[in-house]
Design a protein around this motif. Structure first.
Motif, mmCIF file in Angstrom:
data_model
loop_
_atom_site.group_PDB
_atom_site.id
_atom_site.type_symbol
_atom_site.label_atom_id
_atom_site.label_comp_id
_atom_site.label_asym_id
_atom_site.label_seq_id
_atom_site.Cartn_x
_atom_site.Cartn_y
_atom_site.Cartn_z
ATOM 1 N N LEU A 46 -53.340 5.616 -19.361
ATOM 2 C CA LEU A 46 -53.188 4.312 -18.719
ATOM 3 C C LEU A 46 -51.726 4.028 -18.359
ATOM 4 N N ASP A 47 -50.823 4.376 -19.263
ATOM 5 C CA ASP A 47 -49.401 4.097 -19.017
ATOM 6 C C ASP A 47 -48.859 4.949 -17.869
ATOM 7 N N VAL A 48 -49.231 6.225 -17.836
ATOM 8 C CA VAL A 48 -48.785 7.107 -16.743
ATOM 9 C C VAL A 48 -49.412 6.665 -15.420
ATOM 10 N N LYS A 49 -50.675 6.259 -15.482
ATOM 11 C CA LYS A 49 -51.353 5.791 -14.266
ATOM 12 C C LYS A 49 -50.651 4.553 -13.712
ATOM 13 N N GLN A 50 -50.262 3.626 -14.596
ATOM 14 C CA GLN A 50 -49.560 2.424 -14.145
ATOM 15 C C GLN A 50 -48.187 2.764 -13.573
ATOM 16 N N PHE A 51 -47.476 3.675 -14.235
ATOM 17 C CA PHE A 51 -46.149 4.078 -13.764
ATOM 18 C C PHE A 51 -46.228 4.660 -12.356
ATOM 19 N N LEU A 52 -47.170 5.562 -12.128
ATOM 20 C CA LEU A 52 -47.300 6.192 -10.812
ATOM 21 C C LEU A 52 -47.791 5.191 -9.766
ATOM 22 N N ALA A 53 -48.661 4.270 -10.182
ATOM 23 C CA ALA A 53 -49.152 3.245 -9.250
ATOM 24 C C ALA A 53 -48.016 2.339 -8.803
ATOM 25 N N ASN A 54 -47.101 2.043 -9.719
ATOM 26 C CA ASN A 54 -45.976 1.173 -9.382
ATOM 27 C C ASN A 54 -44.985 1.829 -8.432
#
Length: 210
Positions: A35-43
């Motif tokens: 979830l954290d990596v997904k949010q980082f890349l989405a941002n």
């Protein structure tokens, strides 16, 4: 877990540092990491993609052909997506890709990533240092002394150090961040994690608080 502290020459010093088990030997949570990596890349996504739809293009509104008798479908506008040069149907529109993630989830993700690095013996603790001037060669020599010149590395500093940061900026596969800016993606993306001595306390303070 005790780790020996090295100097910039790659030699062991008389000092050791304790890496607390609650951060460097915790039970990893793979879903929090995801979830954290997904949010980082989405941002990182700008979300500025846009195509013109039929209401936004400028073409003639004259009826193309008579309504009946042609043997083909009715056609009333060149703006239709069916024609070359017409507007796009259901095209992309600007929007945000980021999403909310709880602080505790992000903290657990960082703890999990640090735990994996500790398990792989991919953490090096370096005593605090500084370069007299920004110089790429100084950083290259540091990586050679640590036997990490051929690896993707992440150097975590306790506080801002402009000379060290500028010295690393031109080196592919090397990244320098402050401990307060440390994130899960950067930890996992690096093959080896180099912690400055002062950064260990900062990391512990931040993650134990969250």
């Amino acid at each position: 877990m005790q780790v020996e502290i090295l100097n910039i020459s790659g030699k062991k010093t008389a000092k050791k540092v304790d890496l607390v088990d609650s951060i460097f030997a915790a039970e990893p949570n793979d879903h929090c990491i995801y979830l954290d990596v997904k949010q980082f890349l989405a941002n990182q996504r700008q979300g500025t993609h846009k195509s013109k739809e039929r209401a936004e293009i400028s073409r003639t509104t004259k009826k193309l052909k008579r309504q009946k008798g042609t043997g083909g479908a009715r056609a009333g506008s060149m703006k239709s997506p069916l024609f070359i040069g017409g507007g796009r149907a259901f095209g992309p529109r600007p929007h945000e890709y980021g999403f909310k993630l709880n602080k505790k989830v992000k903290a657990l993700a960082r703890v999990s990533a640090l735990t994996y690095k500790a398990k792989d013996n991919a953490i090096t603790v370096l005593e605090d240092f500084n370069f007299e001037a920004p110089k790429t060669k100084s950083f290259i020599d540091l990586m050679k002394n640590l036997n990490l010149s051929d690896k993707k590395t992440l150097l975590v500093l306790g506080d801002t150090n402009k000379n060290v940061y500028l010295s690393s900026r031109n080196i592919q596969g090397a990244k320098v961040v402050k401990a307060s800016d440390l994130n899960t993606y950067d930890i996992l993306n690096a093959e080896n994690l180099i912690l400055a001595e002062s950064s260990v306390k900062v990391i512990e303070t931040i993650l134990n608080r969250e």
